[in-house]
Scaffold this motif. Structure first.
Motif, short mmCIF file in Angstrom:
data_model
loop_
_atom_site.label_atom_id
_atom_site.label_comp_id
_atom_site.label_asym_id
_atom_site.label_seq_id
_atom_site.Cartn_x
_atom_site.Cartn_y
_atom_site.Cartn_z
N TYR A 79 36.37 120.39 32.62
CA TYR A 79 37.35 120.76 32.22
C TYR A 79 38.10 121.00 33.06
CZ TYR A 79 40.56 123.09 29.60
OH TYR A 79 41.78 124.32 29.05
N LEU A 80 39.01 120.81 33.69
CA LEU A 80 40.44 121.76 34.21
C LEU A 80 41.47 122.60 34.01
CD1 LEU A 80 40.78 122.45 36.97
CD2 LEU A 80 41.46 120.92 37.03
N PRO A 81 41.01 123.69 32.88
CA PRO A 81 42.85 124.39 32.96
C PRO A 81 43.60 123.93 33.53
CG PRO A 81 40.78 125.97 32.99
CD PRO A 81 40.27 124.61 34.04
N GLU A 82 44.77 124.96 32.96
CA GLU A 82 45.80 124.39 33.61
C GLU A 82 46.34 125.58 35.17
OE1 GLU A 82 50.78 124.58 33.32
OE2 GLU A 82 49.58 125.09 31.52
N ASN A 83 45.40 126.29 34.50
CA ASN A 83 45.99 128.00 35.26
C ASN A 83 44.23 128.05 35.23
OD1 ASN A 83 48.15 128.59 35.89
ND2 ASN A 83 48.16 129.15 33.38
N ALA A 84 43.25 127.22 36.98
CA ALA A 84 42.26 127.64 37.17
C ALA A 84 41.98 129.07 37.40
CB ALA A 84 41.19 126.80 37.76
N LEU A 114 33.69 120.08 47.97
CA LEU A 114 34.72 121.33 48.66
C LEU A 114 35.91 120.45 49.23
CD1 LEU A 114 33.74 125.03 49.29
CD2 LEU A 114 34.93 124.23 47.34
N GLU A 115 35.00 119.57 50.24
CA GLU A 115 35.48 118.66 51.34
C GLU A 115 36.16 116.89 50.83
OE1 GLU A 115 31.99 117.05 54.09
OE2 GLU A 115 32.76 118.95 55.05
N GLN A 116 35.50 117.15 49.35
CA GLN A 116 36.12 115.52 48.38
C GLN A 116 37.68 116.61 48.37
OE1 GLN A 116 33.85 113.08 45.72
NE2 GLN A 116 32.10 114.67 46.19
N VAL A 117 37.50 117.25 48.12
CA VAL A 117 39.29 118.09 47.07
C VAL A 117 40.11 118.80 48.35
CG1 VAL A 117 38.37 118.56 44.63
CG2 VAL A 117 38.34 119.91 46.60
N GLY A 118 39.70 118.49 49.63
CA GLY A 118 39.89 119.20 51.24
C GLY A 118 40.19 119.92 51.12
N LEU A 119 38.76 120.79 50.58
CA LEU A 119 38.86 122.75 50.85
C LEU A 119 37.89 122.73 51.74
CD1 LEU A 119 39.57 124.26 47.35
CD2 LEU A 119 41.16 124.61 49.16
N GLY A 120 37.90 121.95 53.02
CA GLY A 120 36.31 122.63 53.96
C GLY A 120 36.21 123.20 54.81
N PRO A 121 38.14 123.41 55.61
CA PRO A 121 37.64 124.42 56.24
C PRO A 121 38.37 125.64 55.58
CG PRO A 121 39.51 122.11 57.11
CD PRO A 121 39.04 122.12 55.17
N ALA A 123 36.73 127.16 53.25
CA ALA A 123 35.58 126.78 52.25
C ALA A 123 34.73 128.86 52.33
CB ALA A 123 34.12 125.85 52.89
N ARG A 124 34.89 128.95 53.37
CA ARG A 124 34.15 130.25 53.80
C ARG A 124 34.77 132.33 53.50
NH1 ARG A 124 31.16 126.54 56.21
NH2 ARG A 124 28.62 127.28 56.61
N ARG A 125 36.52 131.54 53.63
CA ARG A 125 37.90 132.14 53.08
C ARG A 125 38.10 133.13 51.41
NH1 ARG A 125 43.17 129.67 54.17
NH2 ARG A 125 43.28 131.31 52.62
N ARG A 126 38.12 133.98 51.30
CA ARG A 126 37.81 134.29 50.08
C ARG A 126 38.59 133.79 48.86
NH1 ARG A 126 34.98 138.90 49.91
NH2 ARG A 126 33.67 139.76 51.44
N ILE A 127 38.80 133.64 47.67
CA ILE A 127 39.29 132.83 47.21
C ILE A 127 40.41 133.34 46.95
CG2 ILE A 127 39.39 132.21 44.48
CD1 ILE A 127 36.83 131.02 44.90
N GLY A 128 40.54 134.63 46.64
CA GLY A 128 41.52 136.07 46.85
C GLY A 128 43.00 135.54 47.65
N THR A 129 42.63 134.46 48.87
CA THR A 129 43.77 134.69 50.10
C THR A 129 43.91 133.43 49.63
OG1 THR A 129 42.17 133.72 51.57
CG2 THR A 129 42.06 136.05 51.73
N TYR A 130 43.27 132.43 48.52
CA TYR A 130 44.18 130.95 48.73
C TYR A 130 45.52 131.27 47.58
CZ TYR A 130 39.82 128.85 49.28
OH TYR A 130 38.34 128.88 49.25
N SER A 131 46.08 130.24 47.77
CA SER A 131 47.14 129.71 47.54
C SER A 131 47.23 129.28 45.89
CB SER A 131 48.38 128.93 47.88
OG SER A 131 47.72 127.47 48.22
N LYS A 132 47.76 128.97 44.95
CA LYS A 132 47.53 128.67 43.77
C LYS A 132 46.86 127.08 43.86
CE LYS A 132 49.40 127.19 39.19
NZ LYS A 132 50.76 126.65 38.03
N GLY A 133 47.68 126.15 44.77
CA GLY A 133 47.57 125.40 44.98
C GLY A 133 46.28 124.97 45.23
N ARG A 135 43.53 127.24 45.05
CA ARG A 135 42.50 126.80 43.81
C ARG A 135 42.34 126.37 42.51
NH1 ARG A 135 45.77 132.09 44.16
NH2 ARG A 135 46.60 131.27 41.52
N GLN A 136 43.81 125.43 42.60
CA GLN A 136 43.45 124.29 41.35
C GLN A 136 42.12 123.33 42.40
OE1 GLN A 136 45.23 124.32 38.79
NE2 GLN A 136 44.93 123.22 37.88
#
Length: 298
Positions: A79-84, A114-121, A123-133, A135-136
């Motif tokens: 399951y994936l909610p709208e706002n993960a 993570l690489e399958q969804v384009g987040l490989g580069p 991967a070692r950054r804190r999620i708090g620095t991620y954009s909404k996209g 995080r999705q």
């Protein structure tokens, strides 16, 4: 074909309010199904029942051959909610390792997901620095854990840029090709129009339409639009040959019923080199959604 989701006469009431009434549907293995409806139509309620988060008032629901929310169903559903939401202090890699451990899977699979969804580069950054996209996309990665048979996705492309949306649907295509069923709710009608096998439209808690895009077009019988571009100097001749056509700056526009489309195309083709170009625009999913919803009093 094996079904991963079977719903029969599903009804859900909250006190005196009927959120769902006599809804029935089946989702086959490898099928991509879009669930459409206005806010309050019952989409989220249906998803919560499928996931076992709330009970049905009446009707039958079978998820991968098991009861919703049972251990057997949970093992096979993602399951994936709208706002993960994820822990902002963890890196994407740490978060995925944690989820893999909870599912009894090897944490070593985290980077590949993570690489399958384009987040490989990142991967070692804190999620708090991620954009909404971004995080999705972490949410998309966690839905892939354990090779689920059924993916339930609520507005899954929320926050994704156009390229990421294209990559996301390509990922879904691959999962469906391997037999996973996909049920997704979306307001992005243009997206799902070309990337799903079947469309379900809910209105006031009832299923008002279901079928492929072609099925819905036949049922709605909305007009087809044809834009004819005459060759230079042939405008008057083409206009005379096509009475009822509406002149536009870039040519002529005609509309006809679904059953008249082939005859109209034959008339235009008979004009030969008087016509420089022809565009055919069948009713869009947005047109169909509006038609079936308004028919139900929306």
């Amino acid at each position: 074909m094996t079904s991963t989701l079977k719903i029969s006469a599903l009804t859900k009431r909250f006190a005196e309010v009927a959120a769902l009434t006599e809804v029935s549907l089946t989702v086959a293995a490898g099928e991509r199904v879009a669930l459409l409806g206005h806010n309050g139509a019952g989409k989220s309620t249906m998803m919560k029942i499928i996931l076992g988060l709330i009970p049905a008032t009446a009707g039958q629901v079978e998820v991968c051959g098991a009861a919703p929310g049972s251990a057997g169903a949970r093992r096979q559903v993602a399951y994936l909610p709208e706002n993960a939401a994820f822990h902002p202090a963890l890196t994407g890699l740490e978060q995925m390792r944690h989820y893999l451990s909870l599912r009894g899977e090897s944490p070593g699979k985290a980077m590949d997901l993570l690489e399958q969804v384009g987040l490989g580069p990142a991967a070692r950054r804190r999620i708090g620095t991620y954009s909404k996209g971004m995080r999705q996309r972490v949410g998309l990665a966690q839905t892939l854990i354990g090779t689920p048979r059924l993916l339930v996705l609520d507005e899954p492309t929320s926050g994704l840029d156009p390229v990421s949306r294209r990559d996301f649907y390509a990922l879904l295509d691959g999962l469906a090709a391997r037999g996973a069923s996909i049920l997704l709710s979306s307001h992005a009608l243009t997206e799902v129009e070309a990337r799903t096998d079947r469309i379900l439209i809910l209105s006031k808690g009832r299923m008002v339409a279901e079928g492929s895009l072609a099925d819905l077009r036949r049922r709605a019988d909305l007009p087809v639009m044809l834009q004819v571009t005459p060759r230079p100097g042939a405008g008057e001749a083409v206009t005379a040959a096509l009475p009822g056509a509406e002149p536009r700056a870039d040519g002529l526009v005609l509309s006809c019923g679904q059953g008249e489309k082939l005859a109209m195309l034959a008339r235009i083709a008979a004009l030969g080199d008087l016509v420089a170009d022809l565009d055919v625009a069948p009713p869009s999913l947005e047109d169909l959604y509006s038609h079936f919803s308004k028919r139900d009093g929306q």
